[in-house]
Design an enzyme around this catalytic site. Structure first.
Site, PDB file in Angstrom:
ATOM      1  N   HIS A 134      23.450 -70.443   0.677  1.00 43.37           N
ATOM      2  CA  HIS A 134      22.694 -71.418   1.449  1.00 43.37           C
ATOM      3  C   HIS A 134      21.888 -70.667   2.502  1.00 43.37           C
ATOM      4  O   HIS A 134      22.396 -69.755   3.153  1.00 43.37           O
ATOM      5  CB  HIS A 134      23.650 -72.409   2.119  1.00 43.37           C
ATOM      6  N   ARG A 194      21.809 -75.043  -7.697  1.00 43.63           N
ATOM      7  CA  ARG A 194      22.008 -76.471  -7.442  1.00 43.63           C
ATOM      8  C   ARG A 194      21.086 -76.960  -6.332  1.00 43.63           C
ATOM      9  O   ARG A 194      20.948 -76.320  -5.296  1.00 43.63           O
ATOM     10  CB  ARG A 194      23.466 -76.752  -7.034  1.00 43.63           C
ATOM     11  N   HIS A 219      27.760 -70.391  -0.554  1.00 40.26           N
ATOM     12  CA  HIS A 219      27.923 -71.831  -0.384  1.00 40.26           C
ATOM     13  C   HIS A 219      28.500 -72.563  -1.586  1.00 40.26           C
ATOM     14  O   HIS A 219      29.344 -73.431  -1.439  1.00 40.26           O
ATOM     15  CB  HIS A 219      26.556 -72.428  -0.034  1.00 40.26           C
ATOM     16  N   GLU A 243      20.758 -78.447   5.321  1.00 44.27           N
ATOM     17  CA  GLU A 243      19.358 -78.600   4.956  1.00 44.27           C
ATOM     18  C   GLU A 243      18.748 -79.845   5.603  1.00 44.27           C
ATOM     19  O   GLU A 243      17.525 -79.961   5.736  1.00 44.27           O
ATOM     20  CB  GLU A 243      19.285 -78.758   3.437  1.00 44.27           C
ATOM     21  N   GLN A 261      25.497 -69.592  -5.382  1.00 43.73           N
ATOM     22  CA  GLN A 261      24.451 -70.043  -4.447  1.00 43.73           C
ATOM     23  C   GLN A 261      24.743 -69.598  -3.017  1.00 43.73           C
ATOM     24  O   GLN A 261      25.847 -69.794  -2.503  1.00 43.73           O
ATOM     25  CB  GLN A 261      24.336 -71.560  -4.465  1.00 43.73           C
ATOM     26  N   ARG A 309      17.220 -73.757  -2.518  1.00 53.15           N
ATOM     27  CA  ARG A 309      18.005 -72.835  -1.704  1.00 53.15           C
ATOM     28  C   ARG A 309      17.869 -71.380  -2.123  1.00 53.15           C
ATOM     29  O   ARG A 309      17.855 -70.479  -1.276  1.00 53.15           O
ATOM     30  CB  ARG A 309      19.474 -73.266  -1.731  1.00 53.15           C
ATOM     31  N   LEU A 350      27.926 -73.713   8.256  1.00 47.50           N
ATOM     32  CA  LEU A 350      26.697 -74.262   7.691  1.00 47.50           C
ATOM     33  C   LEU A 350      25.875 -75.076   8.681  1.00 47.50           C
ATOM     34  O   LEU A 350      26.402 -75.903   9.421  1.00 47.50           O
ATOM     35  CB  LEU A 350      27.046 -75.155   6.499  1.00 47.50           C
ATOM     36  N   PHE A 365      14.771 -83.521   1.292  1.00 43.50           N
ATOM     37  CA  PHE A 365      15.719 -82.423   1.119  1.00 43.50           C
ATOM     38  C   PHE A 365      15.093 -81.376   0.212  1.00 43.50           C
ATOM     39  O   PHE A 365      14.184 -81.683  -0.572  1.00 43.50           O
ATOM     40  CB  PHE A 365      17.029 -82.941   0.510  1.00 43.50           C
TER      41      PHE A 365
END
Length: 573
Positions: free
Chosen positions: A237, A388, A347, A250, A235, A281, A247, A115
């Protein structure tokens, strides 16, 4: 009507349910949810939950901690990151024992995949750390915890929305909620109130967030004079389906998907030479926006491609089934045959209600507010810093939900009941009457759409002083318009027009606080990128922001970052 519980939890997502399960059978607990609990936004989490289990390759909690700190661009409080990384394996096994059906590897252990931003050897190469259940990890976790809460007899109030926090002598002693089905206003008396109300991505025009993510808990805390922390860090994404923001996890890149620009180039090699498409991200989102700004979008348009065609139908079916179905439903694309058009989408909120590791909400002097806790995305533990890492969010909910529950049990032993206040709910009843009583004025939908457009244009991935000034002026104009807003639906049953109008007041307050916080921070760090201050400035800005509502508008102050193991250094991938 009045209800009474030792503890009332607002929010039935994973954070709220994890606190409730820690309390179940020991104290009287009630859970309020604005939506039916299994529709809570936690269920939308796709990719996985981080833990250094080492089931696929060597891993360690120290590497996980380092990635969390570096991913947060060194604004992460390192004591929080250490707790998260050390507690992660326990959290995964805890869920496994409750019945969460994690994928298994050939050896029968919990399977793990790569990830964004997760590495081994302190950043040398990617590592398989995300535990997952296909690409609907949050969904199965939600179903499991909700089923367990029912088995343990936890009282849940579905489709009640938070309208007011009730305080007495400096302590939170309950709350007021509106029942959507009847329109009734109810008082919930409690010795402790836990806010688990999620994020507020509905501030933005394009977002992966559900319609319920309007920051109700954070907005009420702010109105009560308690500060909010690090709100400037929002954030985006990298891979929302173009045009709607739904979404694409990831996990798609973790399984080998790549990003390509209008020339067919795998462009992330330019921006993150070591880990490429699996950079954090904020790095990937800005890279996509930069490719578009420089004319390398697909056919010169404002999106790029996420290419999964080389993965094959079997991988898409077994590991990315939900992602593939989203591509078919929302983009009309068969991902095994054609790339998916994507663009960054709002996100996650790194900032929120300041809280300690045990979930206690902190005032401006960093002292616990009596009777009030916050967990999950609405809380800011200073854990995620300026950005994050993917798969740390589900972990955050489980680890710190349990720790908050433990602290609540300890605190309740010596915490007496406060007397109920006179006329609880009168403020909410009067506000509803005022909104329904207006015959002419602005409609909430129009004001909200204008707000979302302003935030998207001036306070998203790229920011400038000029743009933030324009945004602040526009938000304040919209706050004036809100004073004249009307509700067309004068009924009581399932009056979503009224609910959305009430939510809008909080969104406007939060937008103003975000823009002001972003204007003060004259550097670029994590998700906060100032084109007029493009460098990180540790000397002046290695500190958390605290924004507090005052008579003159949002007031900003700061507190230090906890640095323990890892000294800040240039962030390269």
């Amino acid at each position: 009507m009045a209800f009474k519980h030792d503890v009332v939890i607002v929010g039935a997502g994973l954070a709220g349910l994890r606190v409730a399960l820690e309390l179940a059978g020991k104290v009287d607990v009630g859970v309020i949810s604005k939506v039916y609990p299994t529709r809570s936004h936690s269920g939308a989490a796709q990719g996985g939950m981080a833990a250094a289990l080492g089931n696929e390759e060597e891993d360690s909690w120290e590497w996980h901690m380092f990635d969390t700190v570096k991913g947060g661009d060194y604004l992460t409080d390192q004591d929080m990151a250490e707790i998260l990384a050390k507690e992660a394996p326990r959290a995964v096994y805890e869920l496994e024992h409750l019945g969460v059906p994690f994928n298994r590897n050939e050896g029968g252990k919990i399977a793990q995949r790569t990830f964004g931003g997760h590495t081994r050897d302190f950043g040398e190469k990617t590592v398989k750390r995300a535990c997952y259940a296909s690409d609907h990890t949050g969904r199965v976790m939600m179903d499991t915890l909700y089923a367990e809460s029912g088995r343990r007899g936890i009282k849940v109030y579905p489709e009640f929305y938070l309208a007011e926090l009730v305080q007495s002598e400096g302590a939170v002693t309950g709350l007021v909620a509106c029942e959507l089905a009847t329109g009734e206003v109810h008082f919930f008396q409690a010795r402790i109130v836990v806010l688990a109300t999620g994020g507020f991505g509905r501030l933005y025009q394009t977002t992966s967030n559900g319609h319920a993510n309007t920051g109700d808990g954070a907005a009420l805390v702010y109105r009560a004079g308690i500060p909010l922390e690090d709100l400037e860090f929002v954030q985006f994404h990298p891979t929302g389906i173009y045009g709607i923001g739904v979404l694409i996890s990831e996990a798609a890149r973790g399984e080998g998907g790549v990003l390509r620009n209008g020339k067919g180039e795998r462009f992330m090699e330019k921006y993150a030479p070591t880990i490429k498409d699996l950079a954090p991200r904020d790095v990937v989102s800005r890279a996509i926006e930069r490719e578009i700004m420089e004319g390398r979008g697909i056919d010169g348009k404002d999106y790029i491609h996420l290419d999964l065609t080389h993965l094959g139908k079997e991988v898409l079916s077994e590991k990315l089934h939900e992602i593939a179905s989203f591509a078919r439903i929302y983009a009309g694309i068969e991902p095994a045959e054609k790339p998916i058009p994507v663009k960054p989408t709002c996100h996650y909120m790194m900032g929120g209600i300041p809280a300690n590791a045990r979930g206690q909400v902190l005032d401006l002097d960093q002292q616990p507010v009596r009777g009030l806790y916050a967990v999950g995305e609405c809380a800011c533990l200073s854990l995620h810093g300026a950005n994050r890492l993917g798969t740390n969010s589900l972990l955050d909910l489980i680890v710190f939900g349990r720790l908050a529950g433990e602290k609540i049990l300890d605190q309740l032993e010596g915490l007496p009941w406060a007397g109920p206040p006179a006329g609880p709910g009168k403020e909410t009843v009067d506000r509803i009457k005022e909104l329904k009583g207006r015959a002419k004025g602005e409609r909430a939908d129009s004001v909200r759409r204008s707000l979302q457009a302003v935030m998207m244009e001036h306070c998203a991935s790229f920011r400038t002083a000029e743009g933030l000034d324009l945004a602040l002026s526009a938000v304040r104009d919209l706050k004036e318009q809100y004073k004249k807003v009307i509700v067309d639906d004068k009924g009581t049953r399932f009056n979503t027009d009224l609910m959305e109008t009430m939510e809008l007041r909080g969104l406007l307050d939060l937008a103003e606080a975000i823009v002001v916080s972003a204007g003060f921070r004259q550097e670029s760090r994590g998700a906060h990128f100032r084109e007029d201050y493009p460098d990180r400035d540790d000397r002046n800005w290695l500190k958390h922001s605290l924004v507090r509502r005052t008579e003159e508008g949002p007031g900003v102050s700061y507190k230090p970052v906890a640095v323990t193991r890892f000294q800040p250094k240039p962030r390269k991938y």
